[in-house]
Enzyme design. Sequence first.
Site, PDB file in Angstrom:
ATOM      1  N   LYS A  45      -4.080  -2.907  -5.914  1.00 58.98           N
ATOM      2  CA  LYS A  45      -3.263  -1.729  -6.311  1.00 58.98           C
ATOM      3  C   LYS A  45      -3.689  -0.586  -5.541  1.00 58.98           C
ATOM      4  CE  LYS A  45      -1.374   1.149 -10.230  1.00 58.98           C
ATOM      5  NZ  LYS A  45      -0.192   1.455  -9.374  1.00 58.98           N
ATOM      6  N   ASN A  69      10.932   1.587  -9.238  1.00 58.65           N
ATOM      7  CA  ASN A  69       9.642   2.173  -9.956  1.00 58.65           C
ATOM      8  C   ASN A  69       9.379   3.736  -9.414  1.00 58.65           C
ATOM      9  OD1 ASN A  69       6.721   2.149  -8.587  1.00 58.65           O
ATOM     10  ND2 ASN A  69       7.762   0.786  -7.376  1.00 58.65           N
ATOM     11  N   ALA A  70       8.910   4.371 -10.444  1.00 62.72           N
ATOM     12  CA  ALA A  70       8.136   5.652 -10.032  1.00 62.72           C
ATOM     13  C   ALA A  70       6.781   5.842 -10.728  1.00 62.72           C
ATOM     14  CB  ALA A  70       9.221   6.749 -10.509  1.00 62.72           C
ATOM     15  N   LEU A  73       1.625   5.705  -8.345  1.00 59.27           N
ATOM     16  CA  LEU A  73       0.303   5.285  -8.023  1.00 59.27           C
ATOM     17  C   LEU A  73      -0.554   5.654  -8.775  1.00 59.27           C
ATOM     18  CD1 LEU A  73       0.746   6.423  -4.355  1.00 59.27           C
ATOM     19  CD2 LEU A  73       0.432   3.869  -5.048  1.00 59.27           C
ATOM     20  N   CYS A 129       2.831   7.610   0.953  1.00 58.85           N
ATOM     21  CA  CYS A 129       2.320   8.728   0.094  1.00 58.85           C
ATOM     22  C   CYS A 129       2.892  10.287   0.602  1.00 58.85           C
ATOM     23  CB  CYS A 129       0.870   8.972  -0.005  1.00 58.85           C
ATOM     24  SG  CYS A 129       0.049   7.382  -0.821  1.00 58.85           S
ATOM     25  N   ASN A 191       7.445  -1.143   2.473  1.00 56.63           N
ATOM     26  CA  ASN A 191       7.387  -0.591   1.388  1.00 56.63           C
ATOM     27  C   ASN A 191       8.468  -0.481   0.660  1.00 56.63           C
ATOM     28  OD1 ASN A 191       6.080   0.769  -0.753  1.00 56.63           O
ATOM     29  ND2 ASN A 191       4.698   1.609   0.691  1.00 56.63           N
ATOM     30  N   THR A 192       8.659   0.135  -0.394  1.00 59.52           N
ATOM     31  CA  THR A 192      10.044   0.411  -1.085  1.00 59.52           C
ATOM     32  C   THR A 192      11.253   1.398  -0.439  1.00 59.52           C
ATOM     33  OG1 THR A 192       9.093   2.087  -2.649  1.00 59.52           O
ATOM     34  CG2 THR A 192       9.075  -0.288  -3.359  1.00 59.52           C
TER      35      THR A 192
END
Length: 301
Positions: A45, A69-70, A73, A129, A191-192
């Site tokens: 992760k 998902n939110a 991180l 990010c 990534n998403t």
Amino acid sequence: MKKTSVTIAGVELKNPVMTASGTFGSGAEYSEFVDLNQLGAVVTKGVADKAWAGNPTPRITEVYGGMLNAIGLQNPGIEVFCSRDIPFLQQFDTRIIVNVCGHAPEEYLRVVERLADENIDMLEINISCPNVNADFLAFGQDPRSVEELTREIKRLAKQPVIMKLTPNVTDIAEIARAAEAGGADALSLINTLTGMKIDINRRTFALANKTGGMSGPAVKPVAVRMVYQTAQAVNIPIIGMGGILNAEDALEFILAGATAVSVGTGNFVNPATTLDVIRGIEEYMDRYQIEDINDLVGAVR
């Protein structure tokens, strides 16, 4: 005996199957269900220079063909990670890839520098990010930012660097070439995808953050297309991901140009998905008399 090992930036993996960051923790919670020794690699992760609390709840919701998902991180920070998670993973015969996140270049660089002398195999840099120095535009959405950040990280990194690309861009090949120009040793994608769900009965957003990252089977055709495009644009290895639930899904990515694959949302459906994918790839190789998995990489032109 069939050869299932692959090499990425000089690091050999016993097979091309790894976990996707954010879906497997750092291995501990899955180790009761999955023999980590059988995996090509465990991707942890995301870890930042200090602890992140993540976003407010609710921060996960199901959608057709996947989930949003939110999480934001959430992570314990690099010091806890180094003292707790790396030693745990070192017990197993698998490669360790640490996912790194940050809100500004200096945050990434502090983590990369801290990891320089740790016994890990590769770094995966999450450039989805939001960059606080650029009005929260994700690092991975601007080619110049991608190249500059990659170059800065490579300057400090002791391990090979994988740049993880966001699909939320106009031209994935342009971003991939920027990462390669900055010195990236490999790329991982996708990534998403940014998505949204509205609860019509409560007449509000299903996620407190309003938007979230969509993952799962519904994103796979987009991901396979982007991996193929990227493979045509760069000369460095690619790790493909996005909606992999079985060996057939994984083989699509490999045939499109991925040297290895990461299983993400599938782990939530079936904790042993990675092992099923490994076995399925071996069975496919037996069925079609493929002696070396590397012969399949990018075989579809």
